[in-house]
Scaffold this motif. Structure first.
Motif, PDB file in Angstrom:
ATOM      1  N   ILE A  53       0.833  -1.199   0.000  1.00 47.67           N
ATOM      2  CA  ILE A  53       0.000   0.000   0.000  1.00 47.67           C
ATOM      3  C   ILE A  53       0.873   1.255   0.000  1.00 47.67           C
ATOM      4  O   ILE A  53       0.595   2.217  -0.732  1.00 47.67           O
ATOM      5  CB  ILE A  53      -0.966  -0.020   1.206  1.00 47.67           C
ATOM      6  CG1 ILE A  53      -2.027  -1.104   0.995  1.00 47.67           C
ATOM      7  CG2 ILE A  53      -1.614   1.340   1.420  1.00 47.67           C
ATOM      8  CD1 ILE A  53      -2.885  -1.387   2.212  1.00 47.67           C
ATOM      9  N   ILE A  54       1.941   1.251   0.782  1.00 49.51           N
ATOM     10  CA  ILE A  54       2.856   2.392   0.805  1.00 49.51           C
ATOM     11  C   ILE A  54       3.500   2.583  -0.565  1.00 49.51           C
ATOM     12  O   ILE A  54       3.642   3.713  -1.055  1.00 49.51           O
ATOM     13  CB  ILE A  54       3.916   2.218   1.911  1.00 49.51           C
ATOM     14  CG1 ILE A  54       3.254   2.325   3.281  1.00 49.51           C
ATOM     15  CG2 ILE A  54       5.044   3.231   1.771  1.00 49.51           C
ATOM     16  CD1 ILE A  54       4.148   1.965   4.436  1.00 49.51           C
ATOM     17  N   TYR A  55       3.873   1.491  -1.216  1.00 45.90           N
ATOM     18  CA  TYR A  55       4.460   1.574  -2.551  1.00 45.90           C
ATOM     19  C   TYR A  55       3.459   2.168  -3.551  1.00 45.90           C
ATOM     20  O   TYR A  55       3.801   3.055  -4.327  1.00 45.90           O
ATOM     21  CB  TYR A  55       4.899   0.186  -3.019  1.00 45.90           C
ATOM     22  CG  TYR A  55       5.403   0.163  -4.436  1.00 45.90           C
ATOM     23  CD1 TYR A  55       6.654   0.664  -4.754  1.00 45.90           C
ATOM     24  CD2 TYR A  55       4.627  -0.372  -5.461  1.00 45.90           C
ATOM     25  CE1 TYR A  55       7.119   0.648  -6.056  1.00 45.90           C
ATOM     26  CE2 TYR A  55       5.084  -0.396  -6.760  1.00 45.90           C
ATOM     27  CZ  TYR A  55       6.337   0.110  -7.051  1.00 45.90           C
ATOM     28  OH  TYR A  55       6.784   0.091  -8.339  1.00 45.90           O
ATOM     29  N   ALA A  56       2.228   1.680  -3.507  1.00 46.61           N
ATOM     30  CA  ALA A  56       1.202   2.181  -4.431  1.00 46.61           C
ATOM     31  C   ALA A  56       0.930   3.663  -4.197  1.00 46.61           C
ATOM     32  O   ALA A  56       0.777   4.428  -5.163  1.00 46.61           O
ATOM     33  CB  ALA A  56      -0.079   1.368  -4.273  1.00 46.61           C
ATOM     34  N   ILE A  57       0.871   4.078  -2.948  1.00 46.91           N
ATOM     35  CA  ILE A  57       0.665   5.497  -2.647  1.00 46.91           C
ATOM     36  C   ILE A  57       1.826   6.331  -3.178  1.00 46.91           C
ATOM     37  O   ILE A  57       1.621   7.409  -3.741  1.00 46.91           O
ATOM     38  CB  ILE A  57       0.470   5.702  -1.125  1.00 46.91           C
ATOM     39  CG1 ILE A  57      -0.873   5.123  -0.685  1.00 46.91           C
ATOM     40  CG2 ILE A  57       0.573   7.173  -0.747  1.00 46.91           C
ATOM     41  CD1 ILE A  57      -1.063   5.066   0.814  1.00 46.91           C
ATOM     42  N   GLY A  58       3.039   5.831  -3.038  1.00 49.90           N
ATOM     43  CA  GLY A  58       4.200   6.540  -3.568  1.00 49.90           C
ATOM     44  C   GLY A  58       4.163   6.675  -5.078  1.00 49.90           C
ATOM     45  O   GLY A  58       4.502   7.721  -5.636  1.00 49.90           O
ATOM     46  N   ILE A  59       3.728   5.624  -5.767  1.00 48.94           N
ATOM     47  CA  ILE A  59       3.615   5.676  -7.224  1.00 48.94           C
ATOM     48  C   ILE A  59       2.529   6.670  -7.640  1.00 48.94           C
ATOM     49  O   ILE A  59       2.707   7.452  -8.586  1.00 48.94           O
ATOM     50  CB  ILE A  59       3.329   4.277  -7.801  1.00 48.94           C
ATOM     51  CG1 ILE A  59       4.539   3.365  -7.604  1.00 48.94           C
ATOM     52  CG2 ILE A  59       2.930   4.333  -9.253  1.00 48.94           C
ATOM     53  CD1 ILE A  59       5.767   3.798  -8.379  1.00 48.94           C
ATOM     54  N   ILE A  60       1.413   6.677  -6.941  1.00 48.31           N
ATOM     55  CA  ILE A  60       0.325   7.612  -7.257  1.00 48.31           C
ATOM     56  C   ILE A  60       0.766   9.054  -7.015  1.00 48.31           C
ATOM     57  O   ILE A  60       0.497   9.940  -7.833  1.00 48.31           O
ATOM     58  CB  ILE A  60      -0.943   7.254  -6.448  1.00 48.31           C
ATOM     59  CG1 ILE A  60      -1.510   5.929  -6.952  1.00 48.31           C
ATOM     60  CG2 ILE A  60      -1.978   8.355  -6.535  1.00 48.31           C
ATOM     61  CD1 ILE A  60      -2.593   5.346  -6.075  1.00 48.31           C
TER      62      ILE A  60
END
Length: 57
Positions: free
Chosen positions: A9-16
């Motif tokens: 989830i942290i990775y996805a938020i960073g990509i967004i």
């Protein structure tokens, strides 16, 4: 919630955030932006490795 899900989830938020605010996938992509996304992915893979390793023990 497992640690693997939290890291994902942290990775996805960073990509967004990178896509919306830093225009990483825009037409004016610099090598620095490309390397930052590459580094973010490497950090994600390393974090997944260690989290999975710690959950198995």
């Amino acid at each position: 919630m497992s640690k693997v899900k939290i890291v994902s989830i942290i990775y996805a938020i960073g990509i967004i955030i990178g896509a919306l605010f830093f225009d990483v996938w825009g037409a004016d992509t610099t090598p620095l932006k490309t390397l930052s996304v590459f580094a973010w992915t490497i950090i994600f893979i390393i974090a997944l490795f260690f989290v999975d390793k710690n959950e198995r023990n």
